[in-house]
Design a protein around this motif. Structure first.
Motif: not given
Length: 89
Positions: A38-51
């Motif tokens: 819904l929102g807009k963010r920038s993600l700098e660096g390395k990330w893991a994500y989980i739905y």
């Protein structure tokens, strides 16, 4: 690899989360365009994500606080799914 990154990846592995429900990303300019948040963010660096499903049982990943969570648009499954992000570096 720092301890937090190890704990995140270990919890995902123990949880048995399938490949289509989690992943690793690096330097994302716009989460709205990339994931359908819904929102807009920038993600700098390395990330893991989980739905994460609204009524899902997460015995291991629930013990690790995500760096941030975001809601998804209705088109991206937002009614019953949220996206948890873990900054790995």
């Amino acid at each position: 690899m720092n301890n937090y990154a190890f704990e995140v990846i270990d919890a995902i592995n123990r949880e048995g989360i399938s490949n289509e429900a989690w992943g690793l990303i690096e330097d994302i300019d716009d989460t709205k365009a990339y994931f359908g948040t819904l929102g807009k963010r920038s993600l700098e660096g390395k990330w893991a994500y989980i739905y994460e499903k609204k009524d899902g049982i997460y015995a291991y990943t629930c013990k690790i606080k995500p760096t941030m969570t975001m809601r998804l648009s209705e088109d991206a499954g937002g009614r019953d799914t949220k996206l948890a992000f873990y900054k790995l570096d």
